[in-house]
Design a protein around this motif. Structure first.
Motif, PDB file in Angstrom:
ATOM      1  N   ARG A   1      -4.837   0.851  -4.049  1.00 36.82           N
ATOM      2  CA  ARG A   1      -4.524   0.878  -2.608  1.00 36.82           C
ATOM      3  C   ARG A   1      -5.788   0.762  -1.765  1.00 36.82           C
ATOM      4  O   ARG A   1      -5.759   0.213  -0.655  1.00 36.82           O
ATOM      5  CB  ARG A   1      -3.778   2.175  -2.293  1.00 36.82           C
ATOM      6  CG  ARG A   1      -3.455   2.402  -0.811  1.00 36.82           C
ATOM      7  CD  ARG A   1      -2.585   3.635  -0.655  1.00 36.82           C
ATOM      8  NE  ARG A   1      -2.456   4.051   0.731  1.00 36.82           N
ATOM      9  CZ  ARG A   1      -3.218   4.956   1.317  1.00 36.82           C
ATOM     10  NH1 ARG A   1      -4.196   5.539   0.622  1.00 36.82           N
ATOM     11  NH2 ARG A   1      -3.022   5.294   2.578  1.00 36.82           N
TER      12      ARG A   1
ATOM     13  N   ALA B   1       0.829  -1.207   0.000  1.00 33.88           N
ATOM     14  CA  ALA B   1       0.000   0.000   0.000  1.00 33.88           C
ATOM     15  C   ALA B   1       0.861   1.254   0.000  1.00 33.88           C
ATOM     16  O   ALA B   1       0.584   2.224  -0.713  1.00 33.88           O
ATOM     17  CB  ALA B   1      -0.935  -0.007   1.209  1.00 33.88           C
TER      18      ALA B   1
ATOM     19  N   MET C   1       2.498   1.669  -3.407  1.00 33.83           N
ATOM     20  CA  MET C   1       1.521   2.126  -4.409  1.00 33.83           C
ATOM     21  C   MET C   1       1.325   3.632  -4.300  1.00 33.83           C
ATOM     22  O   MET C   1       1.287   4.350  -5.313  1.00 33.83           O
ATOM     23  CB  MET C   1       0.184   1.404  -4.216  1.00 33.83           C
ATOM     24  CG  MET C   1       0.159  -0.014  -4.737  1.00 33.83           C
ATOM     25  SD  MET C   1      -1.456  -0.770  -4.484  1.00 33.83           S
ATOM     26  CE  MET C   1      -1.285  -2.248  -5.509  1.00 33.83           C
ATOM     27  N   LEU C   2       1.207   4.111  -3.068  1.00 34.04           N
ATOM     28  CA  LEU C   2       1.057   5.550  -2.872  1.00 34.04           C
ATOM     29  C   LEU C   2       2.302   6.290  -3.359  1.00 34.04           C
ATOM     30  O   LEU C   2       2.206   7.367  -3.962  1.00 34.04           O
ATOM     31  CB  LEU C   2       0.818   5.842  -1.388  1.00 34.04           C
ATOM     32  CG  LEU C   2       0.502   7.291  -1.027  1.00 34.04           C
ATOM     33  CD1 LEU C   2      -0.757   7.772  -1.734  1.00 34.04           C
ATOM     34  CD2 LEU C   2       0.347   7.441   0.482  1.00 34.04           C
TER      35      LEU C   2
ATOM     36  N   THR D   1      -3.093   4.276  -8.760  1.00 36.04           N
ATOM     37  CA  THR D   1      -2.502   3.666  -7.564  1.00 36.04           C
ATOM     38  C   THR D   1      -3.398   3.842  -6.344  1.00 36.04           C
ATOM     39  O   THR D   1      -3.483   2.952  -5.496  1.00 36.04           O
ATOM     40  CB  THR D   1      -1.108   4.249  -7.281  1.00 36.04           C
ATOM     41  OG1 THR D   1      -1.197   5.676  -7.149  1.00 36.04           O
ATOM     42  CG2 THR D   1      -0.148   3.917  -8.402  1.00 36.04           C
TER      43      THR D   1
END
Length: 376
Positions: free
Chosen positions: A145, A119, A122-123, A141
């Motif tokens: 997430r 997560a 992805m951020l 993204t």
């Protein structure tokens, strides 16, 4: 390129330097970070990070909280990877108390920590694209997430600050619904990564902004205390999950991505590659997940013996460590947090020297800072 100064404010060529403040309200600083830039035209001669705008005194607050009461404060350090913070702190207390965590809880902890790593990365991918002018990447993204945050909400009742990992185990067992949703997410993850490749990673403008920019030797980064993906991009495959395995990480097969050039592109690419490795770990943990309790039998009032301990985990940003000094009471006598973002930001000067001012935003982006952690 390094510009040599003959005396303050003037370069060797005789051109005048000028100072520019970047932040603490600049969107590319990812929070209240101020960077004082000394410029020769558009070239950065010096970059001084200025921290402390978000200092909350969390280490001092620990002295007036019991050991379990401090867990929610760890959520608010690196709030993008709260599970990893919970885990590092609880394992430090368990090390001090010599607590044996149940097998099922150990596997669940690994699943949660690696999900939070995915997560966080992805951020990072979306935020880096956004910092370089690509807004669409953030939408993709963030969308993906959300599925991880839904899983965390199902397990803990929260989507950002979880307090899920507890001293001796975890708060709740995971349900069959959680397992089914997690398997579906892992099945869809390769498609998500392919979309990132098509939209972001393969974009020639995106690559041109990052490739061969801000190359710093690994030895310099080590001397500055840099850890995590930023150090691994310089060619040092140092990951605490492999070098100093904690919990049950020594039971899983996974690779440690490492770069060869150590530029902004490889610092970015490390996080992309680590997502796939985290997915491998989660799949293995699901396969070997045993039955049994998820909490150890620990005293209702936690009083670790007199002594001190240091324990570190591999957070998404590097080595996250807790040093606790116990006087035998219900509260830590002293607590210090080794925050990876703080040390990584200390490398800004080395990373920015010689780059163009337009590249400073890219340098900050691939450092992936979280200012709540840096100013603890």
């Amino acid at each position: 390129m390094t510009v040599k100064l003959t005396h303050e404010g003037v370069t060797a060529s005789g051109s005048e330097l000028y100072c520019l403040n970047m932040g603490p309200q600049h969107p590319s600083t990812h929070g209240v970070l101020r960077v004082v830039l000394e410029l020769d035209g558009e070239t950065v001669v010096r970059a001084i990070p200025v921290l402390g705008y978000l200092h909350r005194g969390i280490e001092k607050l620990a002295e007036s909280r019991t050991y379990p009461q401090f867990i929610p404060f760890t959520d608010r350090l690196d709030y993008v990877s709260s599970m990893c913070n919970n885990l590092a702190y609880c394992q430090t207390v368990e090390k001090l108390m010599t607590v044996e965590v149940p097998e099922r809880a150990e596997y669940i902890r690994v699943i949660m920590a690696e999900l939070n790593r995915i997560a966080s990365h992805m951020l990072f991918i979306g935020a880096t694209a956004l910092d370089l002018g690509g807004m669409t990447g953030m939408m993709y993204t963030f969308r993906d997430r959300e599925r991880i945050l839904d899983l965390f909400n199902l397990a803990s009742g929260s989507r950002l600050t979880y307090s899920y990992v507890r001293i001796g185990g975890v708060m709740n067992d995971i349900s069959p619904e959680f397992v089914n949703l997690l398997r579906a997410f892992l099945a869809d993850l390769p498609g998500m990564l392919q979309e990132y490749d098509d939209l972001i990673n393969g974009n020639e403008i995106f690559q041109a902004r990052l490739r061969d920019v801000s190359i710093v030797p690994a030895s310099r980064l080590v001397s500055l205390g840099v850890t995590g993906p930023v150090l691994r991009a310089a060619g040092i495959a140092y990951d605490l999950r492999r070098k100093k395995p904690y919990g049950i990480y020594d039971r899983f097969q996974f690779d440690i991505p490492a770069g060869t050039v150590g530029d902004n592109w490889e610092r970015y690419l490390m996080r992309v590659l680590e997502i796939s490795e985290s997915a491998k770990i989660i799949a293995q943990a699901l396969e070997g997940l045993p039955e049994g309790p998820v909490m150890a039998k620990i005293p209702k009032v936690i009083k670790p013996p007199v002594g001190e301990v240091y324990h570190a985990n591999e957070s998404p940003r590097g080595e996250l460590g807790f040093h606790i000094v116990s006087d035998g009471s219900t509260k830590p006598y002293r607590l210090h947090i080794r925050r990876p973002t703080f040390y990584n930001l200390g490398s800004i000067d080395a990373l920015c020297r010689g780059v163009k001012i337009a590249d400073v935003a890219a340098v900050l982006a691939v450092l992936d800072p979280c200012m709540g952690e840096a100013d603890a």
